[in-house]
Design a protein around this motif. Structure first.
Motif, PDB file in Angstrom:
ATOM      1  N   ARG A  74      19.493 -15.008  -7.492  1.00 39.33           N
ATOM      2  CA  ARG A  74      20.531 -15.095  -8.535  1.00 39.33           C
ATOM      3  C   ARG A  74      21.251 -13.767  -8.713  1.00 39.33           C
ATOM      4  N   ARG A  75      20.522 -12.664  -8.599  1.00 42.24           N
ATOM      5  CA  ARG A  75      21.111 -11.343  -8.819  1.00 42.24           C
ATOM      6  C   ARG A  75      21.898 -10.837  -7.613  1.00 42.24           C
ATOM      7  N   CYS A  76      21.521 -11.304  -6.418  1.00 35.48           N
ATOM      8  CA  CYS A  76      22.086 -10.707  -5.203  1.00 35.48           C
ATOM      9  C   CYS A  76      22.975 -11.639  -4.396  1.00 35.48           C
ATOM     10  N   CYS A  77      23.277 -12.801  -4.888  1.00 36.64           N
ATOM     11  CA  CYS A  77      24.148 -13.718  -4.149  1.00 36.64           C
ATOM     12  C   CYS A  77      25.514 -13.756  -4.807  1.00 36.64           C
ATOM     13  N   GLY A  78      26.502 -13.972  -3.995  1.00 35.72           N
ATOM     14  CA  GLY A  78      27.866 -13.986  -4.500  1.00 35.72           C
ATOM     15  C   GLY A  78      28.634 -12.808  -3.937  1.00 35.72           C
ATOM     16  N   GLY A  79      29.922 -12.910  -3.987  1.00 34.61           N
ATOM     17  CA  GLY A  79      30.785 -11.902  -3.394  1.00 34.61           C
ATOM     18  C   GLY A  79      30.617 -10.516  -3.970  1.00 34.61           C
ATOM     19  N   GLY A  80      30.420 -10.397  -5.271  1.00 31.22           N
ATOM     20  CA  GLY A  80      30.326  -9.083  -5.907  1.00 31.22           C
ATOM     21  C   GLY A  80      28.985  -8.415  -5.753  1.00 31.22           C
ATOM     22  N   ALA A  81      28.032  -9.104  -5.143  1.00 32.43           N
ATOM     23  CA  ALA A  81      26.685  -8.561  -5.051  1.00 32.43           C
ATOM     24  C   ALA A  81      26.315  -8.116  -3.640  1.00 32.43           C
ATOM     25  N   ALA A  82      27.301  -7.892  -2.800  1.00 27.97           N
ATOM     26  CA  ALA A  82      27.026  -7.544  -1.397  1.00 27.97           C
ATOM     27  C   ALA A  82      26.219  -6.252  -1.280  1.00 27.97           C
ATOM     28  N   ALA A  83      26.539  -5.248  -2.068  1.00 34.36           N
ATOM     29  CA  ALA A  83      25.813  -3.973  -1.987  1.00 34.36           C
ATOM     30  C   ALA A  83      24.367  -4.152  -2.436  1.00 34.36           C
ATOM     31  N   ALA A  84      24.167  -4.901  -3.511  1.00 33.83           N
ATOM     32  CA  ALA A  84      22.807  -5.149  -3.993  1.00 33.83           C
ATOM     33  C   ALA A  84      22.015  -5.939  -2.954  1.00 33.83           C
ATOM     34  N   ARG A  85      22.653  -6.920  -2.337  1.00 34.16           N
ATOM     35  CA  ARG A  85      21.985  -7.727  -1.319  1.00 34.16           C
ATOM     36  C   ARG A  85      21.576  -6.857  -0.131  1.00 34.16           C
ATOM     37  N   ARG A  86      22.483  -5.988   0.334  1.00 35.27           N
ATOM     38  CA  ARG A  86      22.147  -5.094   1.454  1.00 35.27           C
ATOM     39  C   ARG A  86      20.983  -4.182   1.083  1.00 35.27           C
ATOM     40  N   ARG A  87      21.005  -3.660  -0.134  1.00 26.88           N
ATOM     41  CA  ARG A  87      19.940  -2.769  -0.596  1.00 26.88           C
ATOM     42  C   ARG A  87      18.588  -3.504  -0.616  1.00 26.88           C
ATOM     43  N   VAL A  88      18.589  -4.730  -1.129  1.00 23.40           N
ATOM     44  CA  VAL A  88      17.351  -5.512  -1.206  1.00 23.40           C
ATOM     45  C   VAL A  88      16.848  -5.866   0.188  1.00 23.40           C
ATOM     46  N   LEU A  89      17.739  -6.330   1.056  1.00 22.36           N
ATOM     47  CA  LEU A  89      17.325  -6.733   2.405  1.00 22.36           C
ATOM     48  C   LEU A  89      16.791  -5.563   3.223  1.00 22.36           C
ATOM     49  N   GLY A  90      17.262  -4.359   2.938  1.00 19.26           N
ATOM     50  CA  GLY A  90      16.800  -3.179   3.657  1.00 19.26           C
ATOM     51  C   GLY A  90      15.525  -2.576   3.093  1.00 19.26           C
ATOM     52  N   ASP A  91      15.050  -3.096   1.981  1.00 21.84           N
ATOM     53  CA  ASP A  91      13.884  -2.538   1.302  1.00 21.84           C
ATOM     54  C   ASP A  91      12.597  -3.098   1.913  1.00 21.84           C
ATOM     55  N   ALA A  92      11.644  -2.216   2.188  1.00 25.73           N
ATOM     56  CA  ALA A  92      10.360  -2.640   2.770  1.00 25.73           C
ATOM     57  C   ALA A  92       9.615  -3.587   1.830  1.00 25.73           C
ATOM     58  N   ARG A  93       9.824  -3.447   0.535  1.00 26.54           N
ATOM     59  CA  ARG A  93       9.136  -4.330  -0.416  1.00 26.54           C
ATOM     60  C   ARG A  93       9.639  -5.767  -0.285  1.00 26.54           C
ATOM     61  N   PHE A  94      10.909  -5.946   0.098  1.00 28.84           N
ATOM     62  CA  PHE A  94      11.410  -7.301   0.320  1.00 28.84           C
ATOM     63  C   PHE A  94      10.805  -7.868   1.606  1.00 28.84           C
ATOM     64  N   ARG A  95      10.652  -7.024   2.619  1.00 34.09           N
ATOM     65  CA  ARG A  95      10.014  -7.481   3.848  1.00 34.09           C
ATOM     66  C   ARG A  95       8.579  -7.918   3.575  1.00 34.09           C
ATOM     67  N   ARG A  96       7.950  -7.261   2.613  1.00 34.39           N
ATOM     68  CA  ARG A  96       6.592  -7.651   2.205  1.00 34.39           C
ATOM     69  C   ARG A  96       6.609  -9.069   1.618  1.00 34.39           C
ATOM     70  N   CYS A  97       7.640  -9.383   0.838  1.00 36.64           N
ATOM     71  CA  CYS A  97       7.779 -10.744   0.295  1.00 36.64           C
ATOM     72  C   CYS A  97       7.874 -11.756   1.434  1.00 36.64           C
ATOM     73  N   ALA A  98       8.660 -11.423   2.442  1.00 37.99           N
ATOM     74  CA  ALA A  98       8.796 -12.314   3.587  1.00 37.99           C
ATOM     75  C   ALA A  98       7.457 -12.455   4.316  1.00 37.99           C
ATOM     76  N   ALA A  99       6.694 -11.363   4.410  1.00 34.10           N
ATOM     77  CA  ALA A  99       5.378 -11.420   5.051  1.00 34.10           C
ATOM     78  C   ALA A  99       4.428 -12.313   4.252  1.00 34.10           C
ATOM     79  N   LEU A 100       4.534 -12.278   2.946  1.00 34.37           N
ATOM     80  CA  LEU A 100       3.694 -13.141   2.107  1.00 34.37           C
ATOM     81  C   LEU A 100       3.982 -14.609   2.377  1.00 34.37           C
TER      82      LEU A 100
END
Length: 167
Positions: A74-100
């Protein structure tokens, strides 16, 4: 007595555990707060307390992970949230979520593998023999797990729509 109570040292804050993730997700005010909460979710084998291996706590962590991913989406989707989305996708903690999400769970467990105490009254002996038949029925926990995993994967896909976005 009131003066003594005022002088008593404040209790040290207790360390956060995976038990706190649901509350932290609900209280999160930013993407970073959500990703900090994700750090508390142990991967299989990383559990530090015996209770973290219990089915009920594993299920709570899966539910908290799904809620975390929903809030991130909800926070990172949409046109105005591209920078936040890039920041989240590049974060190792998000990769941990994917590993879970890739960890094995109840989806491989059949109704006949469920502990006796978990079987419902409808699991009479005749239904047990049907569960052992070639098209084995899955336990209700497995169905819930599969639905949660599909929802979580859908949320990850909403955050990373391009192939290789998580690489």
């Amino acid at each position: 007595p009131a003066a003594e109570a005022a002088e008593a040292p404040a209790a040290a804050p207790r360390a956060l555990t995976s038990r706190d993730v649901g509350r932290l997700v609900a209280e999160a005010a930013s993407e970073d707060d959500l990703l900090r909460a994700a750090e508390l979710l142990p991967l299989a084998g990383e559990e530090t307390f015996a209770w973290e291996r219990q089915d009920v706590h594993v299920a709570r962590r899966r539910k908290a992970l799904t809620a975390l991913l929903a809030k991130l989406s909800r926070r990172c989707c949409g046109g105005g949230a591209a920078a936040a989305r890039r920041r989240v996708l590049g974060d190792a903690r998000f990769r941990r979520c994917a590993a879970l999400l890739t960890e094995p769970g109840d989806e491989s467990r059949s109704a006949s593998d469920a502990p006796e105490s978990r079987r419902s009254a409808s699991d009479a002996p005749e239904s047990r023999t049907a569960a052992r038949a070639p098209g084995r029925a899955t336990s209700p926990g497995a169905e819930v797990f599969a639905a949660e995993r599909r929802e979580a994967l859908r949320l990850v896909a909403s955050l990373a729509p391009e192939p290789g976005a998580l690489a």
